[in-house]
Motif scaffolding. Structure first.
Motif, PDB file in Angstrom:
ATOM      1  N   VAL A 110       0.855  -1.188   0.000  1.00  0.00           N
ATOM      2  CA  VAL A 110       0.000   0.000   0.000  1.00  0.00           C
ATOM      3  C   VAL A 110       0.891   1.239   0.000  1.00  0.00           C
ATOM      4  O   VAL A 110       1.588   1.517   0.976  1.00  0.00           O
ATOM      5  CB  VAL A 110      -0.931   0.012   1.231  1.00  0.00           C
ATOM      6  CG1 VAL A 110      -1.691   1.337   1.315  1.00  0.00           C
ATOM      7  CG2 VAL A 110      -1.902  -1.150   1.176  1.00  0.00           C
ATOM      8  N   THR A 111       0.880   1.956  -1.110  1.00  0.00           N
ATOM      9  CA  THR A 111       1.697   3.161  -1.223  1.00  0.00           C
ATOM     10  C   THR A 111       0.868   4.429  -1.055  1.00  0.00           C
ATOM     11  O   THR A 111       1.424   5.507  -0.879  1.00  0.00           O
ATOM     12  CB  THR A 111       2.415   3.204  -2.582  1.00  0.00           C
ATOM     13  OG1 THR A 111       1.445   3.108  -3.643  1.00  0.00           O
ATOM     14  CG2 THR A 111       3.407   2.049  -2.709  1.00  0.00           C
ATOM     15  N   GLU A 112      -0.447   4.306  -1.130  1.00  0.00           N
ATOM     16  CA  GLU A 112      -1.328   5.458  -0.933  1.00  0.00           C
ATOM     17  C   GLU A 112      -2.636   4.988  -0.318  1.00  0.00           C
ATOM     18  O   GLU A 112      -3.082   3.856  -0.536  1.00  0.00           O
ATOM     19  CB  GLU A 112      -1.576   6.179  -2.256  1.00  0.00           C
ATOM     20  CG  GLU A 112      -2.083   5.296  -3.371  1.00  0.00           C
ATOM     21  CD  GLU A 112      -2.092   6.006  -4.721  1.00  0.00           C
ATOM     22  OE1 GLU A 112      -3.166   6.010  -5.355  1.00  0.00           O
ATOM     23  OE2 GLU A 112      -1.045   6.549  -5.109  1.00  0.00           O
ATOM     24  N   ALA A 113      -3.263   5.878   0.424  1.00  0.00           N
ATOM     25  CA  ALA A 113      -4.450   5.515   1.191  1.00  0.00           C
ATOM     26  C   ALA A 113      -5.594   5.034   0.305  1.00  0.00           C
ATOM     27  O   ALA A 113      -6.374   4.168   0.712  1.00  0.00           O
ATOM     28  CB  ALA A 113      -4.894   6.708   2.032  1.00  0.00           C
ATOM     29  N   GLU A 114      -5.690   5.555  -0.899  1.00  0.00           N
ATOM     30  CA  GLU A 114      -6.794   5.177  -1.778  1.00  0.00           C
ATOM     31  C   GLU A 114      -6.769   3.686  -2.095  1.00  0.00           C
ATOM     32  O   GLU A 114      -7.819   3.060  -2.247  1.00  0.00           O
ATOM     33  CB  GLU A 114      -6.754   6.000  -3.067  1.00  0.00           C
ATOM     34  CG  GLU A 114      -7.994   5.822  -3.924  1.00  0.00           C
ATOM     35  CD  GLU A 114      -8.036   6.767  -5.115  1.00  0.00           C
ATOM     36  OE1 GLU A 114      -8.958   6.632  -5.940  1.00  0.00           O
ATOM     37  OE2 GLU A 114      -7.152   7.632  -5.207  1.00  0.00           O
ATOM     38  N   GLN A 115      -5.589   3.105  -2.201  1.00  0.00           N
ATOM     39  CA  GLN A 115      -5.484   1.659  -2.439  1.00  0.00           C
ATOM     40  C   GLN A 115      -6.087   0.893  -1.270  1.00  0.00           C
ATOM     41  O   GLN A 115      -6.801  -0.101  -1.470  1.00  0.00           O
ATOM     42  CB  GLN A 115      -4.017   1.267  -2.627  1.00  0.00           C
ATOM     43  CG  GLN A 115      -3.367   1.854  -3.870  1.00  0.00           C
ATOM     44  CD  GLN A 115      -1.856   1.669  -3.855  1.00  0.00           C
ATOM     45  OE1 GLN A 115      -1.244   1.473  -2.806  1.00  0.00           O
ATOM     46  NE2 GLN A 115      -1.240   1.752  -5.029  1.00  0.00           N
ATOM     47  N   ALA A 116      -5.797   1.339  -0.055  1.00  0.00           N
ATOM     48  CA  ALA A 116      -6.352   0.685   1.129  1.00  0.00           C
ATOM     49  C   ALA A 116      -7.870   0.818   1.159  1.00  0.00           C
ATOM     50  O   ALA A 116      -8.580  -0.125   1.534  1.00  0.00           O
ATOM     51  CB  ALA A 116      -5.747   1.296   2.394  1.00  0.00           C
ATOM     52  N   TYR A 117      -8.365   1.974   0.752  1.00  0.00           N
ATOM     53  CA  TYR A 117      -9.818   2.194   0.707  1.00  0.00           C
ATOM     54  C   TYR A 117     -10.485   1.197  -0.236  1.00  0.00           C
ATOM     55  O   TYR A 117     -11.473   0.537   0.126  1.00  0.00           O
ATOM     56  CB  TYR A 117     -10.120   3.629   0.262  1.00  0.00           C
ATOM     57  CG  TYR A 117     -11.557   3.836  -0.163  1.00  0.00           C
ATOM     58  CD1 TYR A 117     -12.575   3.978   0.785  1.00  0.00           C
ATOM     59  CD2 TYR A 117     -11.903   3.853  -1.516  1.00  0.00           C
ATOM     60  CE1 TYR A 117     -13.899   4.146   0.397  1.00  0.00           C
ATOM     61  CE2 TYR A 117     -13.221   4.030  -1.909  1.00  0.00           C
ATOM     62  CZ  TYR A 117     -14.217   4.172  -0.950  1.00  0.00           C
ATOM     63  OH  TYR A 117     -15.526   4.328  -1.337  1.00  0.00           O
TER      64      TYR A 117
END
Length: 365
Positions: A110-117
């Motif tokens: 996960v390099t950015e929060a949007e991926q986690a979302y």
């Protein structure tokens, strides 16, 4: 061998190109470029999954259910062989074939929060869409996989039987574990209270088990369904916390790099709750933060137990590999627990904003 397996699916591989695919540590995977399309072929690790047919049966029964109640849902199920099987035994192993989903990709970190979302939303959607499906119809592919009570017992036995040298080397980790035994006690109490509802749970929510759209980055579907079985939501949410929150993974030995990212925490909460808010009871919602402690502590015990047992389960590259992994997870647990008040505030702020927005929309209507 692979050509013979593919022939069972009606694929003649005279002109096929076959390449190793992904970096999974459990199953062996290839991408197949055939004249009629692209496929993913897997050889199931029977050391981990001792009854591969159970995996195939679970996937088939879920597919039949989803085809009936949610035919629009993208469920990446194995292709059926010419003889109608979902998995085949050939030579020294079991194999299954999947369609390759066009315009999709995966990420390993996960390099950015949007991926986690998007990942959290997909895992939440998977459980939600199967809410009316009886999870007891599924076979348990790995018994006691996320049974923290059992992991605590196994750890206690390892402490009793470990040699003095390893006990001495692991002293810091052993002392730290004592501070967090309350997590296992809490899980035991939750089971006594029957506070957690049994659902269809994925059980392996690493970011690379979600397909993302190659252009928009939005989530498409969850994959790697081997561990789908009855379980508790804290397994899926907890594993996302364990593997998404820190940019440093469980192999990192520079422990100062292990930090939790509050924006990623919010992304997990937002994505999962958008799908599961109406499904989780109030007690379960209160356990959202605990889920991370549950999974991080359990993985700590598993690594430390294996070290004390002389490395009989996880592959290691040196004598203290499992001990370093355990220390890594202890550090993550410490950072996570220090952030607990911040996490609570993040949830409270988000819920307040959401309530305000919903109220405003109601007035506008």
């Amino acid at each position: 061998m692979i050509e013979k397996v593919l022939k069972a699916y009606g694929i003649e591989c005279i002109d096929c190109e076959i390449k190793p695919f992904g970096n999974g540590l459990i199953n062996q995977t290839w991408k197949v470029f055939a004249p009629d399309g692209q496929y993913i072929l897997q050889k199931v690790n029977t050391n981990v999954f001792q009854s591969p047919v159970d995996i195939a049966d679970n996937t088939l029964i879920i597919k039949k259910y989803l085809d009936r109640v949610a035919p629009q849902y993208l469920f990446v199920a194995p292709i059926i062989t010419i003889t109608g099987a979902g998995i085949i035994e050939e030579g020294d192993g079991f194999y299954r074939l999947f369609p390759f989903v066009a315009n999709s990709f995966t990420v390993d970190t996960v390099t950015e929060a949007e991926q986690a979302y998007h990942a959290a939303k997909q895992f939440g959607k998977f459980t939600r869409i199967l809410e009316a499906f009886n999870p007891q119809n599924l076979k348990v592919t790995i018994p006691d996989f996320h049974n923290l009570s059992l992991r605590a017992v196994q750890y206690s036995m390892a402490l009793k039987n470990a040699n003095k040298e390893r006990l001495k080397t692991a002293n810091w980790a052993i002392e730290k574990v004592k501070e967090y035994l309350w997590i296992a006690e809490k899980f035991k109490q939750l089971q006594v209270e029957n506070s957690l509802k049994t659902r269809v749970i994925h059980h392996d929510t690493k970011i690379n088990n979600v397909l993302l759209h190659i252009e928009s980055g939005r989530g498409l579907s969850v994959i790697d369904l081997d561990t789908v079985m009855p379980g508790y939501f804290i397994s899926d949410v907890g594993d996302m916390m364990r593997t998404y929150l820190s940019a440093a993974n469980e192999e990192e030995i520079s422990f100062e790099k292990i930090k939790v990212r509050s924006d990623v925490f919010l992304a997990i909460y937002k994505g999962y709750m958008e799908e599961m808010r109406r499904s989780l009871n109030l007690r379960e919602q209160e356990l959202f933060i605990y889920s991370g402690q549950f999974m991080i502590f359990m993985q700590t015990l598993r690594f430390l137990t294996d070290y004390l047992n002389n490395d009989v389960y996880y592959p290691v590259s040196h004598a203290e590999h499992n001990l370093l992994r355990a220390k890594n997870q202890i550090t993550l647990l410490m950072e996570y627990t220090k952030s607990e008040l911040e996490f609570k505030q993040i949830i409270e702020n988000y819920e307040t904003q959401l309530e305000s927005l919903n109220g405003g929309l109601s007035m506008n209507v």
